[in-house]
Design an enzyme around this catalytic site. Structure first.
Site, PDB file in Angstrom:
ATOM      1  N   GLU A 278       0.829  -1.204   0.000  1.00  0.00           N
ATOM      2  CA  GLU A 278       0.000   0.000   0.000  1.00  0.00           C
ATOM      3  C   GLU A 278       0.870   1.263   0.000  1.00  0.00           C
ATOM      4  OE1 GLU A 278      -2.993  -0.221   3.055  1.00  0.00           O
ATOM      5  OE2 GLU A 278      -4.484   0.673   1.730  1.00  0.00           O
ATOM      6  N   GLU A 281       2.186   1.604  -3.373  1.00  0.00           N
ATOM      7  CA  GLU A 281       1.122   2.062  -4.276  1.00  0.00           C
ATOM      8  C   GLU A 281       0.923   3.574  -4.122  1.00  0.00           C
ATOM      9  OE1 GLU A 281      -2.657   0.108  -3.676  1.00  0.00           O
ATOM     10  OE2 GLU A 281      -3.610   1.224  -5.309  1.00  0.00           O
ATOM     11  N   CYS A 298      -8.649  -2.215   3.661  1.00  0.00           N
ATOM     12  CA  CYS A 298      -8.552  -3.417   4.502  1.00  0.00           C
ATOM     13  C   CYS A 298      -9.835  -3.727   5.263  1.00  0.00           C
ATOM     14  CB  CYS A 298      -7.380  -3.326   5.462  1.00  0.00           C
ATOM     15  SG  CYS A 298      -6.952  -1.683   5.928  1.00  0.00           S
ATOM     16  N   SER A 318      -7.348   1.698  -2.755  1.00  0.00           N
ATOM     17  CA  SER A 318      -6.124   0.930  -2.946  1.00  0.00           C
ATOM     18  C   SER A 318      -6.511  -0.439  -3.499  1.00  0.00           C
ATOM     19  CB  SER A 318      -5.409   0.761  -1.607  1.00  0.00           C
ATOM     20  OG  SER A 318      -4.498  -0.313  -1.687  1.00  0.00           O
ATOM     21  N   LYS A 357     -15.834  -9.799   7.530  1.00  0.00           N
ATOM     22  CA  LYS A 357     -14.821 -10.691   6.957  1.00  0.00           C
ATOM     23  C   LYS A 357     -15.461 -11.984   6.478  1.00  0.00           C
ATOM     24  CE  LYS A 357     -11.045  -8.275   7.643  1.00  0.00           C
ATOM     25  NZ  LYS A 357     -10.230  -7.831   6.513  1.00  0.00           N
ATOM     26  N   GLU A 360     -16.502 -11.076   3.161  1.00  0.00           N
ATOM     27  CA  GLU A 360     -15.359 -10.835   2.288  1.00  0.00           C
ATOM     28  C   GLU A 360     -14.767 -12.127   1.732  1.00  0.00           C
ATOM     29  OE1 GLU A 360     -11.665  -9.584   4.115  1.00  0.00           O
ATOM     30  OE2 GLU A 360     -11.299  -8.154   2.507  1.00  0.00           O
ATOM     31  N   GLU A 365     -14.059 -13.061  -6.277  1.00  0.00           N
ATOM     32  CA  GLU A 365     -12.675 -12.837  -6.692  1.00  0.00           C
ATOM     33  C   GLU A 365     -11.678 -13.341  -5.638  1.00  0.00           C
ATOM     34  OE1 GLU A 365     -14.953 -10.568  -6.117  1.00  0.00           O
ATOM     35  OE2 GLU A 365     -14.197  -8.833  -5.022  1.00  0.00           O
ATOM     36  N   CYS A 502     -10.906  -1.946  14.501  1.00  0.00           N
ATOM     37  CA  CYS A 502     -11.217  -3.376  14.722  1.00  0.00           C
ATOM     38  C   CYS A 502     -11.339  -3.739  16.198  1.00  0.00           C
ATOM     39  CB  CYS A 502     -10.143  -4.242  14.095  1.00  0.00           C
ATOM     40  SG  CYS A 502      -9.783  -3.795  12.397  1.00  0.00           S
TER      41      CYS A 502
END
Lengths: 574, 160
Positions: A278, A281, A298, A318, A357, A360, A365, A502
């Site tokens: 990141e 990037e 994230c 990102s 999550k 996710e 993908e 979190c």
């Protein structure tokens, strides 16, 4: 200052505050159900009523402001009777299955019934009959256990800015539901699970994958590996009645091995990897005039939120996968190769502070060649549940280390667990990548703490970089609207779905107040203060994995394994 | 009568806020006969309101429906006089026979059911209104016969 008389005692209160706030400060407990700290009162449940001299009716203390000379009595027979009746009436439309309820022992309604000494069903009437909503991969809703307090609705709308659910219908037929009463899976729900944290009963819970994980652990043909997120080790202890803010990393690793996991990996390792990718990037976007501000990727609740409500910002996101999915890809890729195991025979479990999550890991993908990189996601609560089930007492474990090759981490990776932590870690590494030198003072105080929005402007190589951190999607909305309106002094924005990050995730132990969340946060800062490796780029295994496998950040291999893409979602409709 | 269309209705409320929600929904229902998913979504975009909120508000009121009306729209009065004269039984029969809840439409789009609080025709209680035509002093048997008549007509038409 205002002087009040409460139960014969004189207390002081501030002008404009509610009776409830004043009583709380004095340590006088008044039961509440619909009340939410920090939000304006609704006065819906009437549990908090008190007797005020001169007032013919009982008064809800959560919404009534204090007044000079007020004489309040908090437990007259009239007050107690009113509260008992409220709970009795709620119970009259509540299933009788506490023993089988996910909230057994942690239910506000159960506790109230106990506190009020209610041991008999007084009222019998028609009960709400509505099937459970099991459509979501993350959250289960049981409308029969709902007492219509509205806390989930307010969380979803006022704090998270999502509004996936609302009151539907009217009167005795009212219920909480999505638009057109569809399943959560086709609603705008981002799976953050904050509704679970504020639900007083068992009406909302995470979709549990404990059974699936137990079955995998018992299968001799499978290698079962587990990864644990940065914010889990500082909260798991609460599931064992240890006070908030105690880090049990080593004990947790030992306990996971006792459960039978073949390998224990630390998601903070892939958090370090995220930072490498990141930060690179970001540097590349700045150098090549790419799309800015870059937004972190994230937090999966935020990702779905962006795809639904801010699709114009998709180019800003990102392309880095989240640490969980980076780890998943490495487990089924690098690790499987190294161990010479067919990825299909590896069961990849992750323990996350998060319900999103669970969604996710099921994104298409994230399953290249139809093999999921992460098979099952357990929340911190579910891990606690499993440990209790297996009779493993966390407190008696001896510290153990996570396994190679993904067991080593810097404290920067660990900071991911708190809002501002990704930014702090990224700035440390970006500074190094751009200047070749280490940041002099690694601690970035402006990015720490529980504030919903934080900002810093720093200079790297003569380049002024504006960085903002928001947590809670309502705060994200405010900031993104500013950027949409033309604000251009920001290059990098960290967005966390849950308020505080979190450590306050939707999968964390229940019943945490602001103080508890702060203690969890401090535990992460303590780790950062006391340990040696404090920047991601100095994690030895990070260097090794680039040498052996990934070549360098943003390489072709990195892109294949560690980066992803996003799609606009037509979420508003359903 | 041709439909005005959702877009045209929204254009008539150019800078509307959330306080215009109910009038807009009423106009759309007047025009389209019901509130479709698409309508709720478009209103949401126009007023910057979540779909769940609009659905919540619309379900609070009996006047809004979310399925298109049937060819025969049966409105059963549940006002006090009609209730005393047995409109509850009439409703039960209709629900059973058509397998519908009030607000719903049969899958063949032939019948839809609705209840109202009072039609103002208490002298004729219990009253049922089908496509604007009043049926006085109705009984479950009478309404059952009427429904059957419509069904027969439809099947004859289909054959012819």
């Amino acid at each position: 200052m205002i002087t009040l008389e409460v139960d014969g005692r004189t207390i002081e209160a501030k002008t404009g505050e509610t009776i409830l706030t004043a009583l709380k400060r004095e340590g006088i407990h008044v039961p509440t159900l619909c009340h939410m700290e920090g939000l304006p009162p609704t006065g819906a449940c009437r549990m908090c009523v008190v007797d005020i001299e001169g007032s013919p009716n009982l008064v809800p203390s959560c919404s009534q402001p204090v007044a000079e000379g007020m004489k309040i009595r908090t437990s007259t027979p009239r007050v107690l009777e009113a509260r008992r009746t409220i709970v009795q009436l709620l119970l009259s439309n509540h299933p009788n299955d506490c023993l089988y309820c996910t909230r057994n022992g942690k239910c506000d309604l159960q506790k109230l019934a106990q506190d009020m000494g209610l041991h008999q069903r007084l009222y019998r009437g028609t009960k709400t009959s509505k099937p459970m909503d099991v459509s979501s991969p993350a959250i289960y809703r049981d409308p029969e256990k709902c007492i219509l307090c509205g806390r989930c609705v307010r969380m979803c709308e006022e704090i998270q800015g999502v509004s996936a659910i609302d009151f539907i219908g009217r009167g005795s037929r009212a219920f909480i539901g999505t638009a057109f009463d569809g399943g959560l899976n086709v609603s705008t729900c981002v799976n953050c699970g904050q509704c679970i944290l504020v639900c007083p009963t068992g009406a909302l819970s995470e979709r549990s994958y404990v059974s699936e994980v137990i079955a995998a652990l018992a299968d001799p043909d499978k290698m079962v590996v587990v990864q644990h997120a940065p914010a889990v080790s500082v909260t798991l202890a609460e599931e064992f009645d240890i006070k908030p803010g105690v880090d049990v990393d080593g004990k947790m690793v030992a306990a996971m091995r006792r459960l039978g996991f073949d390998r224990v990996f630390d998601t903070s390792f892939s958090a370090d990897l995220t930072i490498m990718e990141e930060a690179s990037e970001l540097a590349q976007r700045i150098k090549t005039g790419g799309v800015l501000p870059m937004l972190t990727s994230c937090s999966p609740g935020w990702i779905k939120f962006a795809e639904q409500f801010y699709p114009d910002f998709i180019p800003n996101l990102s392309t880095c996968k989240s640490p969980q999915q980076m780890m998943g890809a490495l487990i089924k890729g690098f690790f499987a190769d190294r161990e010479k195991i067919d990825p299909a025979n590896i069961v990849s479990v992750s323990v996350m502070p998060c319900t999103a999550k669970k969604f996710e890991c099921g994104r298409p993908e994230m399953s290249p060649n139809n093999v999921a990189d992460v098979d099952y996601v357990l929340t911190t609560r579910e891990l606690g549940q499993m440990l209790h089930m297996y009779g493993i007492d966390l407190a008696t474990m001896h510290d153990e280390q996570a396994d190679t090759p993904f067991g080593e981490r810097s404290t920067a990776g660990k900071l991911f667990g708190a809002s501002g932590g990704v930014m702090e870690a990224a700035v440390r590494t970006a500074y190094f990548l751009l200047t070749g030198k280490e940041l002099e003072n690694l601690k970035l105080q402006a990015l720490r703490g529980l504030k919903g929005a934080k900002e810093i402007h720093i200079e790297i190589n003569g380049l002024e970089i504006g960085a903002a951190v928001v947590s809670g999607l309502g705060n994200a909305r405010k900031l993104l609207d500013q950027v949409r309106a033309g604000r251009d002094d920001l290059q990098f924005i960290e967005i966390m779905t849950c308020p505080g990050g979190c450590i306050n995730g939707g999968g964390q132990p229940l019943g945490a107040d602001l103080k508890a969340v702060r203690a969890r946060m401090k535990a992460l800062y303590k780790i950062d203060r006391e340990e040696h490796t404090r920047v991601s780029h100095k994690n030895k295994w990070i260097t090794r994995i680039y040498d052996e496998y990934l070549e360098h950040p943003l390489s072709h291999m990195s892109h294949r394994m560690l980066h992803t893409h996003y799609e606009k979602r037509d979420g508003l409709a359903l | 009568m041709a439909e005005t269309g959702i877009e045209t209705i929204l254009q008539e409320h150019p800078s509307a806020g959330r306080d215009s929600l109910i009038p807009i929904l009423q106009e759309i229902q007047e025009d389209q006969g019901y509130l479709s998913t698409e309508a709720v979504t478009r209103v949401g975009e126009h007023l910057n309101l979540p779909a769940s909120k609009i659905y919540g508000v619309a379900t609070f009121y009996n006047q809004f429906r979310f399925q298109p009306k049937g060819k025969y729209h049966i409105t059963i009065c549940r006002g006090t006089a009609c209730h005393v004269k047995g409109s509850g039984n009439v409703l039960d029969m209709a629900m059973k026979r058509l397998k519908l809840e009030p607000g719903q439409t049969t899958r063949d789009r032939l019948f839809s059911l609705e209840t109202v609080a009072c039609m103002g025709a208490c002298g004729l209680a219990p009253v049922v209104n089908i496509n604007g035509e009043f049926y006085a002093k109705i009984t479950p048997q009478k309404l059952a016969r009427i429904i059957e008549q419509f069904r027969e007509e439809e099947s004859t038409n289909a054959e012819g």
